[in-house]
Design an enzyme around this catalytic site. Structure first.
Site, PDB file in Angstrom:
ATOM      1  N   ASP A 138    -105.776 -21.832  14.218  1.00 18.74           N
ATOM      2  CA  ASP A 138    -106.147 -20.422  14.366  1.00 18.74           C
ATOM      3  C   ASP A 138    -105.373 -19.527  13.406  1.00 18.74           C
ATOM      4  OD1 ASP A 138    -108.041 -20.801  16.260  1.00 18.74           O
ATOM      5  OD2 ASP A 138    -106.894 -20.051  17.962  1.00 18.74           O
ATOM      6  N   ASP A 291    -101.961 -23.320  30.888  1.00 22.53           N
ATOM      7  CA  ASP A 291    -101.567 -24.669  31.317  1.00 22.53           C
ATOM      8  C   ASP A 291    -101.303 -24.726  32.821  1.00 22.53           C
ATOM      9  OD1 ASP A 291     -99.350 -23.002  31.144  1.00 22.53           O
ATOM     10  OD2 ASP A 291     -98.357 -24.183  29.583  1.00 22.53           O
TER      11      ASP A 291
END
Length: 540
Positions: A138, A291
């Site tokens: 990214d 996460d």
């Protein structure tokens, strides 16, 4: 008889003294008027709340300590608790005995470390035709994107099945990149996905040790490895971080895995069953802890997690205070925000038992992610210093000294080699509790910076190259320098001034000798306030 007017001349300096005396007298009078009916009751309430939070944290730490001792003495190792058999080559079936594994490496402008993670992933001991490496870049810097792509091409020319993927935008940040990566057609036949951040370097046998837990135990969704820090000895800042994180891995993750088969996924150095990710609803970007979000949702669906404390993956700690502050904001704000979003979902869940709900809500979220930050800051940096200015409010010695001493000793078990730095660690953690408390409140209230995501700066082996260059008398790589104004942290400096004044007042008027602690804490706040905590080198 005429009137005689007399004009008395008053010196200006005397007028100023009188005026100053009147103002100070009025302030003192106001203080005395509000102290008894307002200040004392509020501060007394603050003491009671702080003592209650301290007891909650103490019981949590004692519980963790007892369980980890039992785990080490009596619990079976993961290889014995779960079915585990080594992956073996089959002459007849060839590599078909090995499941297809996807390795995802998300990165963002990782100029200093991209070669380390890509190289380590490419050297994993796993059949080449059963391994897909996916670099999710990214980056916004075109030069860095080109370097990463060339590195992928270099490994691809050696026969490694490595794919370089980019997106049009950074929607969802890391969660968005991981989610987008799983949509690619060439990963549809993959059964498991292994995730490594750009600074993580797994050993070649990583998959051979982790994958069998997933292959032979269909109810296991996640295998988490432990982080090992390559730059822990770089400076005092990294040593302090090592002490905190070692407790997390040595105690918290181990206890959660052994007792409830649940713990928070650390976001990297773990292997997921892709079916479990899909069953839990996939990656979501509603918080900055994607996460932990996935781990909680998968656990509520009945999936189990395995933590392998003896499976280490090399990684890097933030070596600048600025980078560390941003990281801690994300790690403190995200869990609090996730707790706000999921607490009722956990309560209403029908698939997990009552005690697991209690563990997740009370122990995992409430005490560790919220209470631990708030009691450290509110009690030791605000309430305790204020009681010096208001002697009518007393703090029992068991709350001011004994409880924090026991908690500190229990926290130190993770890093025995740094026991001599324990006192410095306490002072540093008190400073960081300021930012963690602020971040936790932002998460709970969903305030302005709740979704702020700043990628943690990584230096890779730049510092080691500089040291080697100095030894060889060659030109060292460019050092990372910051302007002095960039280092200044006004919030820390403000608390340094407050604690210094409280310490001076206690030295003159107090009876508890708190001024020793307050002045030492003042020094720590001041050092972090001018941003030089990361430049101090610890003695081994």
């Amino acid at each position: 008889m005429g009137e005689v007017s007399q004009k008395i001349m008053i010196p200006e300096s005397f007028q100023f003294q009188v005026s100053s005396y009147d103002i100070s007298g009025q302030l003192k009078l106001i203080w005395e008027l509000i102290k008894a009916p307002l200040i004392v009751p509020l501060l007394t309430l603050g003491v009671y709340i702080s003592l209650a939070m301290s007891l909650m944290l103490l019981m949590e730490r004692v519980y963790m300590g007892i369980v980890i001792i039992l785990v080490k003495l009596f619990w079976k190792k993961p290889e014995k608790r779960y079915k585990w058999e080594p992956m073996q080559d089959d002459i007849e079936s060839g590599n078909l005995n090995f499941p297809v594994v996807l390795v995802q490496i998300p990165m963002f402008n990782e100029k200093e470390v991209y070669k380390l993670s890509i190289g380590a992933a490419s050297n994993l001991s796993w059949p080449a035709d059963r391994l897909v490496i996916q670099v999710l870049d990214d980056s916004t810097d075109p030069a860095i994107k080109q370097m990463v792509e060339l590195e992928c091409q270099r490994w691809a020319s050696k026969g490694i099945n490595i794919r370089y993927q980019i997106r049009e935008n950074r929607t969802g940040y890391k969660a968005g990149a991981l989610k987008e990566g799983l949509k690619r057609s060439y990963v549809k036949h993959c059964e498991y996905v292994c995730i490594f951040d750009a600074d993580f370097q797994p050993e070649p046998d990583f998959l051979r040790r982790a994958i069998p837990f997933l292959v032979h135990n269909p109810d296991v969704a996640l295998v988490q490895a432990r982080w090992r820090f390559v730059n822990a000895d770089e400076c005092l800042l990294t040593r302090m971080q090592e002490m905190s994180l070692d407790y997390h891995f040595t105690v918290e993750q181990e206890v959660g895995s052994a007792t409830h088969a649940f713990f928070g996924f650390n976001g990297t150095a773990g292997v997921w069953r892709i079916a479990a990710i899909n069953d839990a609803g996939g990656w979501k970007d509603r918080t900055t802890v994607e996460d932990m979000d996935l781990a909680v949702r998968a656990s509520l669906r009945g999936w189990k997690f395995v933590y392998l404390g003896d499976l280490h993956v090399k990684s890097e700690l933030p070596s600048t205070f600025k980078a560390f502050r941003f990281q801690q904001h994300r790690w403190s704000c995200g869990p609090a925000n996730l707790f706000r979003k999921m607490v009722m979902e956990i309560v209403r869940n029908k698939r997990v038992n009552f005690w697991k709900k209690v563990y997740v809500i009370y122990s995992f979220f409430f005490v560790r992610k919220i209470i631990a930050h708030m009691v450290t800051f509110c009690f030791y940096c605000v309430v305790l210093p204020l009681t010096i200015l208001v002697p009518e409010v007393k703090v029992p010695i068991w709350g001011a000294v004994y409880i924090p001493s026991v908690i500190t000793i229990l926290n130190s078990v993770g890093t025995p080699r740094s026991i001599h730095l324990l006192f410095y660690w306490i002072l540093f953690e008190n400073v960081m509790s300021l930012h963690r408390t602020k971040a936790a409140l932002i998460g709970l209230l969903e305030a302005g910076r709740v979704n702020e995501w700043v990628v943690t700066e990584k230096l890779g082996n730049t510092l080691q190259k500089a040291a080697d260059a100095r030894k060889a008398n060659t030109k060292a790589p460019r050092k990372f320098r910051f302007k002095f104004t960039d280092r200044i942290n006004t919030l820390e400096l403000g608390f340094a001034a407050f604690l210094f004044l409280c310490g001076c007042y206690d030295f003159v008027n107090g009876k508890n000798n708190y001024f020793i602690y307050l002045w030492l804490q003042t020094v720590t706040f001041f050092i972090t306030g001018i941003g030089y905590v990361g430049t101090i080198i610890p003695s081994s």
